[in-house]
Design a protein around this motif. Structure first.
Motif, PDB file in Angstrom:
ATOM      1  N   ALA A  65      14.132   2.541  48.519  1.00  0.00           N
ATOM      2  CA  ALA A  65      14.283   1.195  49.085  1.00  0.00           C
ATOM      3  C   ALA A  65      15.514   1.128  49.988  1.00  0.00           C
ATOM      4  O   ALA A  65      15.445   0.598  51.113  1.00  0.00           O
ATOM      5  CB  ALA A  65      14.396   0.163  47.965  1.00  0.00           C
ATOM      6  N   VAL A  66      16.629   1.651  49.508  1.00  0.00           N
ATOM      7  CA  VAL A  66      17.870   1.620  50.290  1.00  0.00           C
ATOM      8  C   VAL A  66      17.720   2.435  51.573  1.00  0.00           C
ATOM      9  O   VAL A  66      18.109   1.991  52.663  1.00  0.00           O
ATOM     10  CB  VAL A  66      19.048   2.149  49.443  1.00  0.00           C
ATOM     11  N   LYS A  67      17.111   3.603  51.439  1.00  0.00           N
ATOM     12  CA  LYS A  67      16.917   4.468  52.618  1.00  0.00           C
ATOM     13  C   LYS A  67      16.080   3.764  53.681  1.00  0.00           C
ATOM     14  O   LYS A  67      16.408   3.804  54.879  1.00  0.00           O
ATOM     15  CB  LYS A  67      16.247   5.775  52.191  1.00  0.00           C
ATOM     16  N   ARG A  68      15.001   3.061  53.230  1.00  0.00           N
ATOM     17  CA  ARG A  68      14.116   2.405  54.205  1.00  0.00           C
ATOM     18  C   ARG A  68      14.829   1.243  54.906  1.00  0.00           C
ATOM     19  O   ARG A  68      14.646   1.032  56.114  1.00  0.00           O
ATOM     20  CB  ARG A  68      12.850   1.888  53.492  1.00  0.00           C
ATOM     21  N   ILE A  69      15.638   0.500  54.178  1.00  0.00           N
ATOM     22  CA  ILE A  69      16.364  -0.617  54.792  1.00  0.00           C
ATOM     23  C   ILE A  69      17.396  -0.099  55.792  1.00  0.00           C
ATOM     24  O   ILE A  69      17.513  -0.616  56.917  1.00  0.00           O
ATOM     25  CB  ILE A  69      17.045  -1.490  53.704  1.00  0.00           C
TER      26      ILE A  69
END
Length: 567
Positions: A65-69
């Motif tokens: 999730a963090v990587k995609r944001i």
């Protein structure tokens, strides 16, 4: 009404803890009952520390999730923050939107229309994102069952990150990341976060990944505390930490939206979690119930106090409409039960196509208070029927609905509250099946309202110091309820009477005997019917909690009666 006295705590642990903390054994016993049985645990309980929050990366899919944001930020993509229209959803959207906008501008908010789109992720919302060239949707407090809609978004080139806390179905949506502590394959240590809490953990993970200061998250804790209180999740573990510090933010660094609500109420002092639940939350909810949830997000994200006051005044009008509407529908539903001679059923299931969809959950709660049994209130929603379900203590209505799934199009929720839709042609079949399931599974004790009593307490143990320490056990809520005490064989000192316009309430002054120097005023709302128990010097037992009464500037300890019975 049945009174259930909790098992007494371990006497050795109680005495040891009382000695270590220098407190009354009655108070130490309450702590031991709550699992606070050692000095170190007591320190964490009375002074919840943000340092004790779990590492957000322990949650499954958090790294993805963090990587995609961060990829979206790096690629200058448009991000849509999507959330449900209730308090948990709107606070989640306000939190995530303002947090992301604090370092990245291309972020918009979306709340589905309760009537045009219904609960959760909608095709209309996905189309809105596609039409506005948004390539990432962060869904909060919804999405865990949106299998087809996530697939639809993927076909349109839109990625999803889901932050939910509802029970998953058999299949997990094919999203970039699905953050939900209730996933069977998620080993996150705390399972009871609300949707806003899961969103906060995502923000915390972004802060950690960027080596930013944790303190930048503090201003958002008021939103999390509001969601924790409104969504009736256990106030234990991380929820207790977040609610404790969030209440401090509400009282000390009040955001414009909350200040505008509070300013409408005269002479309101320091807010507790109870105030959040009964003052702030209903007004935030009213926007989504009567108009549109985005009105609540606008209020919560406003930084201009005059603008916030305008929003708050509009929402206050919605709240008054909500009160009038739920009152009239409740009366209609009660009439329907009587007319259909359904008073003796094990369930309450009622339907009228003209009932306002925004208040059927409140009506279900009111009917549960009247008949004390699992309850569903249906209304027309487009070409389908929609319902809100409420349950009674100890009975899992979600499991009961699962056993009726052949007649349900979709449903979701928790043990005590759920929502569902079905085809109108299946209504009578569902109603019959739900009654059969509940009849077969509900236990006799679930059908009788219960007063859960923590401990017996002598009146002489009640002192200002006792009360001060008791109040430090707050915030109270599920998993840490305000203590309820029982004192047996008391008498009214002669001041007892029924009060209120219809004399529905009971006001008495209780003591061990009429000549005792230790006596307390007590108020029992809706206990006027028990007035005959206190007359002619009769002895009676009382169940009560403690609070402060203020009259003409003088504050005094008062017993808030939960029930009375003859000794």
């Amino acid at each position: 009404m049945r009174w259930t006295l909790q098992p007494p705590p371990d006497p050795e642990k109680t005495q040891k803890l009382a000695s270590e903390l220098g407190i009354d054994e009655n108070l130490a016993g309450l702590l031991v009952q709550r699992g606070v049985d050692a000095f170190a645990k007591a320190r964490s309980f009375f002074r919840p520390s943000l340092n004790e929050l779990h590492d957000p990366f322990l949650m499954k899919d958090m790294a993805a999730a963090v990587k995609r944001i961060l990829t979206a930020v790096g690629n200058n993509e448009n991000i849509l923050v999507y959330g449900d229209y209730d308090v948990d959803g709107t606070t989640s959207v306000a939190l995530m939107t303002t947090f992301l906008q604090s370092f990245y501008p291309n972020v918009s908010s979306y709340i589905p229309d309760r009537y045009a789109e219904g609960y959760g992720v909608s095709y209309q919302g996905i189309d809105f994102a596609h039409d506005n060239e948004m390539t990432l949707i962060i869904a909060l407090d919804c999405g865990i069952k949106a299998i087809d809609k996530i697939a639809y978004a993927k076909d349109k080139g839109i990625d999803f990150i889901i932050c939910d806390h509802h029970r998953p179905g058999k299949e997990i949506p094919d999203a970039v990341a699905v953050l939900d502590p209730k996933r069977n394959d998620c080993n996150y240590p705390y399972k009871e976060l609300c949707g806003c809490g899961v969103g906060f953990k995502l923000c915390q993970a972004i802060v950690q990944e960027n080596d930013w200061e944790f303190e930048m998250l503090l201003p958002y804790l008021d939103l999390v505390a509001t969601a924790v209180g409104a969504d009736i999740v256990p106030i234990t573990g991380e929820n207790r930490i977040l609610a404790f510090h969030g209440l401090q933010v509400i009282n000390d660094e009040t955001r414009a939206g909350f200040k505008a609500i509070i300013d409408q109420l005269k002479n309101k002092g320091k807010l507790t979690i109870t105030d959040v639940v009964f003052i702030i939350a209903p007004r935030i909810n009213a926007a989504g119930r009567m108009k549109h949830g985005l009105h609540a997000v606008n209020l919560l994200t406003s930084t201009d106090i005059e603008q916030a006051r305008t929003f708050a005044a509009e929402i206050e009008a919605y709240n008054q409409d909500r009160r009038d509407t739920d009152r009239s529908i409740t009366l209609e539903a009660l009439d329907q039960i009587t007319e259909n001679r359904e008073e003796e059923r094990s369930t309450t299931v009622v339907y009228d196509e003209n009932w306002h969809k925004g208040v059927i959950g409140i009506v279900a709660s009111r009917l549960t208070e009247t008949y004390y049994r699992p309850t569903l209130v249906f209304t027309k929603s487009g070409n389908k029927l929609a319902a809100s379900a409420r349950s009674v203590s100890g009975f899992d209505v979600y499991n009961a609905l699962e056993q009726c799934s052949e007649f349900i199009e979709q449903f979701g929720g928790h043990k005590y509250a759920a929502g569902l839709t079905l085809e109108e042609s299946n209504y009578k079949l569902f109603k019959q099946r739900f009654e059969e399931v509940v009849c077969a599974t509900i236990q006799n004790q679930h059908t009788i309202p219960e007063i859960k009593i923590d401990a017996r307490l002598p009146l002489e143990a009640i002192t200002p110091k006792f009360y001060r320490i008791l109040e430090q056990m707050a915030p109270f809520g599920p998993g840490n309820m305000r203590p309820v005490f029982m004192t047996e064989k008391v008498v009214d000192t002669g001041f007892g009477k029924c009060v209120g316009e219809s004399e529905d309430h009971l006001k008495i002054r209780v003591a061990k005997n009429k000549s005792s120097s230790t006596a307390f005023d007590a108020i029992g709302f809706n206990l006027g019917k028990d007035c005959d128990l206190i007359t002619d010097g009769k002895r009676f037992d009382i169940a009560y909690s403690l609070d402060l009464n203020e009259w003409q500037g003088v504050r005094s300890l008062q017993l808030r009666l939960r029930g009375l019975k003859s000794s």
